[in-house]
Design a protein around this motif. Structure first.
Motif, PDB file in Angstrom:
ATOM      1  N   MET A  61     -43.922  71.650 -44.849  1.00  0.00           N
ATOM      2  CA  MET A  61     -44.395  72.581 -43.810  1.00  0.00           C
ATOM      3  C   MET A  61     -44.857  73.875 -44.466  1.00  0.00           C
ATOM      4  O   MET A  61     -44.191  74.383 -45.358  1.00  0.00           O
ATOM      5  CB  MET A  61     -43.251  72.925 -42.838  1.00  0.00           C
ATOM      6  CG  MET A  61     -42.843  71.806 -41.923  1.00  0.00           C
ATOM      7  SD  MET A  61     -41.666  72.430 -40.684  1.00  0.00           S
ATOM      8  CE  MET A  61     -41.327  70.908 -39.806  1.00  0.00           C
ATOM      9  N   GLY A  62     -45.953  74.392 -43.981  1.00  0.00           N
ATOM     10  CA  GLY A  62     -46.431  75.673 -44.513  1.00  0.00           C
ATOM     11  C   GLY A  62     -47.134  75.502 -45.843  1.00  0.00           C
ATOM     12  O   GLY A  62     -46.910  76.274 -46.774  1.00  0.00           O
ATOM     13  N   ALA A  63     -47.980  74.483 -45.942  1.00  0.00           N
ATOM     14  CA  ALA A  63     -48.701  74.224 -47.184  1.00  0.00           C
ATOM     15  C   ALA A  63     -49.752  75.308 -47.444  1.00  0.00           C
ATOM     16  O   ALA A  63     -50.056  76.128 -46.585  1.00  0.00           O
ATOM     17  CB  ALA A  63     -49.368  72.850 -47.107  1.00  0.00           C
ATOM     18  N   PHE A  64     -50.308  75.239 -48.619  1.00  0.00           N
ATOM     19  CA  PHE A  64     -51.292  76.206 -49.106  1.00  0.00           C
ATOM     20  C   PHE A  64     -52.678  75.592 -48.903  1.00  0.00           C
ATOM     21  O   PHE A  64     -52.903  74.457 -49.309  1.00  0.00           O
ATOM     22  CB  PHE A  64     -50.962  76.415 -50.589  1.00  0.00           C
ATOM     23  CG  PHE A  64     -51.957  77.180 -51.400  1.00  0.00           C
ATOM     24  CD1 PHE A  64     -52.313  78.469 -51.055  1.00  0.00           C
ATOM     25  CD2 PHE A  64     -52.483  76.637 -52.561  1.00  0.00           C
ATOM     26  CE1 PHE A  64     -53.206  79.178 -51.834  1.00  0.00           C
ATOM     27  CE2 PHE A  64     -53.377  77.346 -53.347  1.00  0.00           C
ATOM     28  CZ  PHE A  64     -53.741  78.618 -52.982  1.00  0.00           C
TER      29      PHE A  64
ATOM     30  N   MET B 274     -56.940  76.232 -49.136  1.00  0.00           N
ATOM     31  CA  MET B 274     -58.034  77.093 -49.576  1.00  0.00           C
ATOM     32  C   MET B 274     -59.259  76.895 -48.687  1.00  0.00           C
ATOM     33  O   MET B 274     -59.186  76.276 -47.648  1.00  0.00           O
ATOM     34  CB  MET B 274     -58.338  76.824 -51.057  1.00  0.00           C
ATOM     35  CG  MET B 274     -57.214  77.280 -51.981  1.00  0.00           C
ATOM     36  SD  MET B 274     -56.963  79.066 -51.951  1.00  0.00           S
ATOM     37  CE  MET B 274     -58.187  79.556 -53.168  1.00  0.00           C
TER      38      MET B 274
END
Lengths: 391, 312
Positions: free
Chosen positions: A208-211, A213
């Motif tokens: 959860m709460g990945a990065f 771009m």
């Protein structure tokens, strides 16, 4: 049916949240929210609700902790005010992007500086674009009802977004009002158990709460916007059901004497009740005045606003906050923007008022109408003015 | 090498073979921090939930739509990891009590870098530890804000050159002594505090396992060598960790309910810090008298620590 009782509104909000079988609450004290935190603690301490109450060391940690708990699948609640909400600001868009159905009561209070503990809407306005469902209430009964509805709206599988209920600090939170408190059984019938999409549990590991771009970020933002916009359908369904079960109807935009009005006033929150008394006085004098109350701030009810404003000649938008150096009050900007492309649109006047707890009496609302009606050359339309300011 | 040949025979007794942080992450070559995280996961096992701060370990492991995590993992922001972990723990506690999830024991772990622990995350950490949540917090200390480009933190050692405390004509880099996080955590009177270094994998795993077995908050301070930020070749990370320990710059110890114990890996006689400073570009500018001053402080601090351990 629920019991008709008299109680301080903040305490009643805690009671209402207590009826919702919450699993976890994390609240940090701040005036005028603190009574909600205190009473929730009492309910936990007395075993009346089976929940963890986390006594966090700041509002930032309060929001962080409810994000963590909600991620684990717990029905989670927090409450705050003013500086506390500003401290949470960083985390609000994260909570909504993670689609966590957190519910929060906001006892609206002026933002520093100078330090001021009393009511206006300068705390919620900077949170406008956080992706939360944002609702306003006018009295204690609405505060109770919406605090319960918030969980059902937030947790609906088609919504999965956090919800905040704006309750004017002191003006509402510290009033003792009579209202009907739903019974535990009624709330159980109305509010199903929380079934999360995914949870933090080793049985099924998720990230959860990945990065993300530039290759995914825009799509994620659009998905969040679609989710928030389409939440209105569920909000309306929940209000319909509430009306059937409890006999109290809620609408995104509510009106009073608006159908045949030549001039309308728009309010948000507790000022609506005072403005309503002004409408009665004006109507008694034969002036066709009416009132529009904006309940649903986000998602913004564009269609409803357009429908209500299409036939009126003049509109007074009242704001309890200002966008410094900008086009006026934040509500004024939204309404103007909503009406811009309409073939028939009113002249819009904006009064910034009731800041930092300054009282606005019935006569002052009458005064706003008088001033706008006296502006026969429409010179003050599309401008804003601080109402009742000493210069 | 017999041990390597018979890895399958010996390793299961020493190290969990499960890779809970998978390969394919984007960490720099020679990163000792990602190795430390991998060891931590092995020691924790699969009944773990990790809350991570923003930072190197977060961005290298969770680039959407991929993930390197085989344990439940959550990232929210930079400064609030301990608060997020405390919320996960509270949520699980309530759900378990109400029978909404199975009753297995799950350890919640917060992890952050030195900045996310000692600077911006300090308040949330202190709060979570004080409240006594059943969780572990691990600080992966690479002694500067490496993710944003080697800026100084309160974990940067005296004399190190960083991009915001650079060595220059009138400056010798970092002007302050490294914040002693382990002692600050000991002052919170939590059940368990330990320092670890991935150059000592068995000591590392044993301490994480101990933290896992303890009910209540534990704090682990992990020395995480960063060849990129320390301006040293990428193959030197493990030897650098050994040198940090052997010179007493980063002593390995644990504090269980207030009782200090020096790890058996600590040498009887410390090596001079010059040996540790020499391979690192960040200390290259230091003059002899500056190194002597730092040596004096390192010796003094180590004696203080030994003094506490003596009363065990």
């Amino acid at each position: 049916m629920g019991k008709r009782i008299g109680m301080e509104v903040a305490i009643a909000v805690a009671e209402a949240v207590g009826l919702c079988d919450i699993d976890m609450a994390a609240v940090y004290p701040i005036t005028p929210q603190s009574h909600i935190a205190e009473h929730l603690s009492d309910l936990v301490a007395n075993g009346e609700i089976d929940a963890e109450f986390v006594t966090v060391e700041s509002e930032h940690s309060a929001m962080s902790a409810v994000i963590g708990a909600s991620g684990a699948g717990a029905r989670s609640f927090t409450a705050t005010s003013s500086q506390g909400l500003m401290l949470m600001h960083e985390l609000l868009p994260i909570a909504s992007a993670m689609r966590l159905p957190i519910c929060m009561a906001i006892a609206n209070r002026a933002v520093s500086g100078p330090l001021n503990i009393l009511n206006d809407h300068t705390d919620i306005m900077p949170q406008r674009d956080s992706g939360w469902i944002s609702l306003f209430v006018e009295n204690g009964q609405e505060a109770i009802d919406l605090s319960i509805q918030a969980f059902k709206i937030a947790e609906h599988k088609d919504v999965m977004l956090p919800v905040c209920v704006n309750i004017d600090g002191f003006q509402l939170t510290h009033m003792v009002e009579p209202f009907e408190m739903p019974s535990k059984e009624e709330v159980e019938k109305f509010l199903p158990p929380f079934v999360p999409h995914a949870t933090l549990h080793p049985a099924k590991p998720v990230t959860m709460g990945a990065f993300a771009m530039s290759d995914y970020f825009t799509e994620i933002m659009k998905a969040k916007n679609e989710a928030l916009k389409s939440s209105k359908k569920v909000i309306l369904e929940v209000w319909d059901e509430w009306a059937r079960l409890f006999g109290r109807a809620y609408k995104p935009v509510e009106t009073y004497q608006a159908e045949d009005a030549d001039v309308l006033m728009l309010t948000m929150g507790s000022m609506g009740e005072t403005a309503q008394m002004a409408i009665d006085q004006l109507r008694a004098k034969g002036i066709k005045a009416g009132l529009v109350k904006l309940r649903l701030w986000r998602p913004f009810p564009l269609a409803e606003i357009k429908a209500v404003l299409k036939n009126v000649k003049k509109l007074i938008v009242t704001d309890r906050a200002i966008s410094f150096g900008g086009p006026g009050g934040p509500v004024f900007s939204e309404i103007k923007s909503a009406m811009y492309a309409e073939a028939r649109r009113p002249l819009i006047y904006n009064y910034i008022y009731g800041l930092g707890g300054r009282d606005v009496a019935v006569g002052e609302f009458v005064g706003m109408f008088d001033k706008v009606l006296a502006d026969t050359k429409n010179e003050a339309a599309d401008t804003y003015e601080f109402w009742g300011v000493r210069e | 090498m017999n041990i390597v040949e018979n890895f399958d025979l010996f390793a299961p007794r020493l190290i969990n073979k499960q890779e809970l942080l998978s390969s394919g992450h984007r960490a720099c070559s020679g990163c000792a921090e990602v190795l430390a995280v991998r060891l931590m996961c092995k020691a924790l096992g699969e009944n773990t939930i990790i809350a991570s701060a923003t930072g190197c370990m977060e961005i290298v492991s969770s680039m959407f739509p991929t993930t390197a995590w085989r344990v439940p993992w959550i990232h929210v922001a930079f400064e609030n990891t301990a608060a997020v972990a405390s919320g996960v723990e509270a949520g699980l506690k309530a759900l378990r009590k109400k029978g909404k999830i199975d009753d297995r024991y799950i350890k919640v772990v917060g992890m952050a870098g030195d900045g996310g622990t000692m600077d911006i995350g300090f308040q949330a950490l202190s709060g979570a530890m004080e409240r006594g949540h059943d969780m572990i917090f691990v600080c992966f200390d690479n002694e500067a804000y490496m993710n944003t480009g080697i800026q100084r933190s309160s974990g940067t050692p005296m004399g190190a050159s960083t991009t915001t405390a650079p060595a220059g004509k009138v400056s010798s880099g970092q002007k302050t002594w490294k914040k002693n996080m382990a002692e600050i955590m000991v002052a919170h009177e939590i059940p368990y505090v330990a320092t670890v270094c991935p150059s000592y994998p068995l000591d590392f795993i044993r301490k994480i396992e101990k933290a896992k077995s303890i009910q209540g908050p534990s704090y682990i301070h992990c020395f995480s060598m960063c060849p990129t930020g320390w301006r040293s070749p990428s193959h030197t990370a493990i030897s650098m960790g050994r040198l940090a320990v052997e010179t007493g710059v980063f002593p390995l110890f644990e504090v269980e309910h207030g009782h200090y114990r020096i790890s058996p890996d600590m040498p009887r006689k410390l090596r001079p810090i010059r040996q540790y400073f020499k391979p690192q570009g960040r200390f290259r500018h230091l003059k002899d008298d500056e190194i002597d001053q730092i040596q004096e402080r390192v010796t003094l601090e180590y004696q203080k620590l030994m003094g506490k351990a003596k009363y065990l």
